[in-house]
Design an enzyme around this catalytic site. Structure first.
Site, PDB file in Angstrom:
ATOM      1  N   CYS A   2       0.818  -1.216   0.000  1.00  0.00           N
ATOM      2  CA  CYS A   2       0.000   0.000   0.000  1.00  0.00           C
ATOM      3  C   CYS A   2       0.852   1.266   0.000  1.00  0.00           C
ATOM      4  CB  CYS A   2      -0.878   0.038   1.244  1.00  0.00           C
ATOM      5  SG  CYS A   2      -1.964  -1.368   1.380  1.00  0.00           S
ATOM      6  N   ARG A  27       5.651  -0.514  -6.202  1.00  0.00           N
ATOM      7  CA  ARG A  27       5.641  -1.243  -4.939  1.00  0.00           C
ATOM      8  C   ARG A  27       4.609  -2.364  -4.926  1.00  0.00           C
ATOM      9  NH1 ARG A  27       7.921   2.335  -0.791  1.00  0.00           N
ATOM     10  NH2 ARG A  27       6.841   1.070   0.727  1.00  0.00           N
ATOM     11  N   TRP A  74      -2.913  -2.666  -1.515  1.00  0.00           N
ATOM     12  CA  TRP A  74      -2.496  -4.044  -1.777  1.00  0.00           C
ATOM     13  C   TRP A  74      -3.341  -4.879  -0.825  1.00  0.00           C
ATOM     14  CZ3 TRP A  74       0.333  -7.923   0.951  1.00  0.00           C
ATOM     15  CH2 TRP A  74       0.864  -8.937   0.140  1.00  0.00           C
ATOM     16  N   ASN A  98      -2.100   2.653   5.688  1.00  0.00           N
ATOM     17  CA  ASN A  98      -1.178   1.546   5.406  1.00  0.00           C
ATOM     18  C   ASN A  98      -0.995   0.762   6.702  1.00  0.00           C
ATOM     19  OD1 ASN A  98      -0.784   2.481   2.866  1.00  0.00           O
ATOM     20  ND2 ASN A  98       1.390   2.929   3.092  1.00  0.00           N
ATOM     21  N   GLY A  99      -0.757  -0.540   6.580  1.00  0.00           N
ATOM     22  CA  GLY A  99      -0.527  -1.335   7.773  1.00  0.00           C
ATOM     23  C   GLY A  99      -1.755  -2.142   8.135  1.00  0.00           C
ATOM     24  N   GLU A 481      18.088 -18.079  -5.011  1.00  0.00           N
ATOM     25  CA  GLU A 481      17.730 -16.763  -5.552  1.00  0.00           C
ATOM     26  C   GLU A 481      17.250 -16.909  -7.004  1.00  0.00           C
ATOM     27  OE1 GLU A 481      16.989 -14.005  -4.484  1.00  0.00           O
ATOM     28  OE2 GLU A 481      17.246 -12.627  -6.151  1.00  0.00           O
ATOM     29  N   LYS A 485      13.552 -15.776  -8.306  1.00  0.00           N
ATOM     30  CA  LYS A 485      13.353 -14.850  -9.432  1.00  0.00           C
ATOM     31  C   LYS A 485      12.363 -15.458 -10.434  1.00  0.00           C
ATOM     32  CE  LYS A 485      14.519 -11.755  -8.393  1.00  0.00           C
ATOM     33  NZ  LYS A 485      15.040 -11.627  -7.082  1.00  0.00           N
ATOM     34  N   GLU A 488       8.787 -15.588  -9.028  1.00  0.00           N
ATOM     35  CA  GLU A 488       8.218 -14.250  -8.818  1.00  0.00           C
ATOM     36  C   GLU A 488       7.668 -13.645 -10.111  1.00  0.00           C
ATOM     37  OE1 GLU A 488      10.462 -11.548  -5.529  1.00  0.00           O
ATOM     38  OE2 GLU A 488      11.727 -12.242  -7.153  1.00  0.00           O
ATOM     39  N   HIS A 504      17.483 -37.439  -1.972  1.00  0.00           N
ATOM     40  CA  HIS A 504      16.626 -37.585  -0.790  1.00  0.00           C
ATOM     41  C   HIS A 504      15.203 -37.105  -1.073  1.00  0.00           C
ATOM     42  CE1 HIS A 504      20.025 -38.837   1.570  1.00  0.00           C
ATOM     43  NE2 HIS A 504      20.699 -37.781   1.146  1.00  0.00           N
ATOM     44  N   LYS A 603       6.945  -4.441  -3.635  1.00  0.00           N
ATOM     45  CA  LYS A 603       8.375  -4.135  -3.566  1.00  0.00           C
ATOM     46  C   LYS A 603       8.847  -4.024  -2.129  1.00  0.00           C
ATOM     47  CE  LYS A 603      12.365  -2.974  -5.168  1.00  0.00           C
ATOM     48  NZ  LYS A 603      13.136  -4.131  -5.655  1.00  0.00           N
TER      49      LYS A 603
HETATM   50  C1  G6P Z   1       9.657  -8.095  -0.979  1.00  0.00           C
HETATM   51  C2  G6P Z   1      10.298  -7.783  -2.316  1.00  0.00           C
HETATM   52  C3  G6P Z   1      11.599  -8.554  -2.461  1.00  0.00           C
HETATM   53  C4  G6P Z   1      12.519  -8.265  -1.287  1.00  0.00           C
HETATM   54  C5  G6P Z   1      11.831  -8.510   0.062  1.00  0.00           C
HETATM   55  C6  G6P Z   1      12.651  -7.973   1.213  1.00  0.00           C
HETATM   56  O1  G6P Z   1       9.263  -9.419  -0.945  1.00  0.00           O
HETATM   57  O2  G6P Z   1       9.423  -8.129  -3.357  1.00  0.00           O
HETATM   58  O3  G6P Z   1      12.242  -8.179  -3.666  1.00  0.00           O
HETATM   59  O4  G6P Z   1      13.647  -9.080  -1.379  1.00  0.00           O
HETATM   60  O5  G6P Z   1      10.578  -7.825   0.093  1.00  0.00           O
HETATM   61  O6  G6P Z   1      12.754  -6.578   1.072  1.00  0.00           O
HETATM   62  P1  G6P Z   1      13.904  -5.704   1.648  1.00  0.00           P
HETATM   63  O7  G6P Z   1      13.564  -4.296   1.240  1.00  0.00           O
HETATM   64  O8  G6P Z   1      13.871  -5.882   3.144  1.00  0.00           O
HETATM   65  O9  G6P Z   1      15.189  -6.178   1.078  1.00  0.00           O
END
Ligand code: G6P
Length: 608
Positions: A2, A27, A74, A98-99, A481, A485, A488, A504, A603
């Site tokens: 948000c 975001r 969001w 927000n929150g 990672e 990616k 996501e 396993h 984000k």
């Molecule tokens: C969200 C974002 C990720 C990020 C994570 C942690 O899930 O989509 O890209 O890695 O938050 O965010 P930060 O700002 O703490 O690295």
């Protein structure tokens, strides 16, 4: 996640609000809305979907006024519909939030008992009705809002306007980010300063519990105890925050390509005489790093994966024990910290709710807290004893790329500084690794040259439903990672495994419909990894292997090999990350997903 924008000025603020929301789009959100005060009434527009839909509706209805609040939502409580979009209203009060209001159910029941009718499933609507209910108890608007806010539990930021109060915008910061932007004859609030850069570069960073009243020519702030306070204004170098796609099709691709320069910026000023500069982590760092007997890393998402790589480095290079844990787990379990533990938090944004909460929970029990962060003005930086800023530049794509590789560079510098302070790392080895770090920009440029080859094979992933990523040692978190990616942004299910664990369980999944991606630099484990790859091949799995010449992985039917530059073991995780970013990017483009704003993701996750 948000986003909030609010404005009070002499001009019509509708366009400022909408432009602010556009800048928060990256975001992640699923509906948008705004409310402006115009001639004694609150005019509201809300739309599910994109900010453009809201802009079209607001312009069609000629919404204008000199005071307003706006929001990208969001969805947490209730679907992303128009009814659930903010602002929420009660009579002449409009609220953006927000929150999460944790006690919203009991408040809702009580307010329904008082006769208030709810039109949404959100937790936010209780705030509007609660303020209205307090107004009915008497006293002025300001006091009524304060009394209402005092009844809310949870983490939140609020922006509030009232039809008959055209000269003030009230706001609260309690656990969710909020900044004040200072203009001339106009003032603003936002959950992210990026939203306000078109209108100001002067900001006040608020503290938890702050209550704010904005007028056109005045900003008044009260702290959590209700005392009036002055908070310093900070001027930002706006050019640092310039963000455009610069000719690239997506921010993510631009940010992948920015990595050589971003890594260079992370190194700049941090190296002196071939070693890590003594004050790279701040003046108190020397003592803390010398004393630390254990490192506890806390982070979320991609930042957690950076921490996972660093765990291998801390133990192998600095000889210090290191644990890494996702912050959302750590914060809620009973933890035993070894004596003299240094907490290291990692966060691109510095606003991730779980990372902040984990830090707050553990800080008093630890030797100290150091953060690695990309945003110098963030809450995490302010609440840590030591901060290392990565200087990756603004990252707009939700899928983190340059933030990750610069975090890895920062972590390696920290490992070297720790090894030196502990006396476990020779000056010669430190110089050697520093020299390797210096070659990274050129190495990354070399890997980016593989882009076209990777784009070609991305076609082969387009129709797949599952993918396995394999690595060993510090390349295992790189595989994690890579899998993150891909899932996501392409929505293909992807899992990472340390290759030694294949037999396993996950080997049962392997057949000719399951692509298996492996990161295979020449290192002590390469022969073990190659045996694991044979296990995949023997089950008809199709392998995509990123390997250097010395690793000697031979292409053959069912094994595609991408030639990687030779690179020293210590910095290989940084280099091998990049082709996996490119792979997920091209697969997502082929699938036609929203690369920069993938569905359901945000984000910066400022709620737990
Ligand atoms: C969200 C974002 C990720 C990020 C994570 C942690 O899930 O989509 O890209 O890695 O938050 O965010 P930060 O700002 O703490 O690295």
């Amino acid at each position: 996640m948000c986003g909030i924008v609010g404005a009070i000025g002499e001009r019509n603020v509708t366009d400022v609000l909408i432009e602010g929301l556009r800048r928060l789009e990256y975001r992640g959100y699923d509906s948008a809305g705004l409310a402006v005060v115009d001639q004694g009434a609150v005019v509201r527009e809300r739309q599910p979907g994109k900010v453009q839909a809201l802009a079209d509706a607001a312009h069609a209805a000629d919404v204008h006024g000199r005071l307003g609040i706006a929001h990208t939502r969001w969805a947490t409580h209730g679907a992303p519909t128009q009814c659930n979009a903010h602002p929420h209203m009660s009579g002449d009060i409009a609220v953006v939030h927000n929150g999460i209001i944790e006690n919203y159910e009991s408040l809702r029941e009580r307010l329904q008992g008082e006769g208030y009718v709810f039109t949404s499933q959100t937790d936010t609507e209780v705030v509007a009705h609660l303020i209205q209910s307090e107004l009915k108890q008497g006293g002025d608007y300001f006091q009524a809002v304060r009394r209402a806010v005092a009844q809310l539990h949870g983490a939140f930021a609020l922006g509030i306007v009232r039809a008959c109060e055209p000269d003030r915008l009230l706001a609260v910061r309690q656990g969710s980010p909020l900044v004040v932007g200072l203009g001339i004859g106009e003032n603003f609030i936002s959950s992210d300063q990026l939203a306000l850069l078109p209108v100001t570069n002067r900001f006040i960073y608020l503290e938890e519990g702050d209550f704010i009243e904005l007028a056109r020519n005045r900003v008044s702030i009260w702290n959590a105890a209700g005392e009036p306070v002055r908070r310093p204004a900070v001027e930002l170098d706006a050019t640092l925050h310039a963000s455009s796609k610069g000719g690239y099709k997506h921010y993510m691709l631009k940010e992948i390509y920015e990595q050589p320069a971003a890594v260079q910026r992370t190194l700049n000023g941090r190296i002196s005489d071939g070693r890590v500069a003594v004050d790279a982590f701040g003046p108190q760092a020397a003592e803390l790093l010398a004393k630390a007997r254990h490192i506890q890393i806390l982070a979320c998402g991609t930042s957690y994966h950076a921490g996972y790589v660093a765990k291998y480095w801390f133990e192998a290079i600095a000889g210090v024990s290191c644990h890494v844990e996702v912050a959302s787990e750590f914060r809620y379990r009973t933890t035993v910290l070894p004596a003299d533990t240094l907490i290291v938090t990692i966060s691109q944004s510095g606003e991730t709710a779980d990372t902040l909460a984990a830090l707050r929970e553990v800080k008093a029990r630890a030797l100290g807290a150091l953060c690695i962060c990309n945003v110098p003005t963030s809450t995490l930086v302010r609440e840590s004893d030591l901060a290392f800023i990565t200087h990756a530049g603004p990252e707009i794509g939700v899928a983190s790329t340059k933030a990750f590789t610069t975090q890895l560079v920062a972590l390696m510098l920290l490992v070297l500084a720790t090894g030196r302070r502990q006396g476990t790392l020779s000056a010669e080895r430190e110089r050697d690794i520093v020299q390797q770090l210096g070659t990274l920009p050129a190495l990354l440029d070399g890997v980016l040259a593989l882009d076209k080859d990777i784009e070609r094979i991305a076609e082969e992933f387009g129709e797949k439903h599952h993918t396995l990523f394999l690595g060993r040692g510090a390349q295992y978190p790189v595989a994690m990672e890579g899998a993150l990616k891909l899932k996501e942004i392409s929505y293909i299910h992807a899992e990472a495994y340390p290759a030694g664990e294949l037999k396993h369980g996950p080997l049962a999944l392997v057949d000719n419909d399951m692509p298996v991606v492996a990161v295979a630099p020449k290192n002590d484990l390469i022969d073990k990894l190659k045996s694991n790859l044979q296990e995949v091949r023997a089950r008809a799995g199709v392998l995509y292997v990123f390997a250097d010449h010395a690793a000697d992985v031979r292409p053959e039917a069912g094994i595609k090999v991408f030639p990687m530059p030779s690179v020293a073991d210590e910095v290989a995780p940084i280099v091998y990350t990049v082709p996996l970013q490119l792979l997920s990017y091209h697969v997502a483009v082929i699938k036609g997903t929203d690369v920069d704003q993938p569905r359901n993701l945000a984000k910066s996750v400022t709620v737990e």
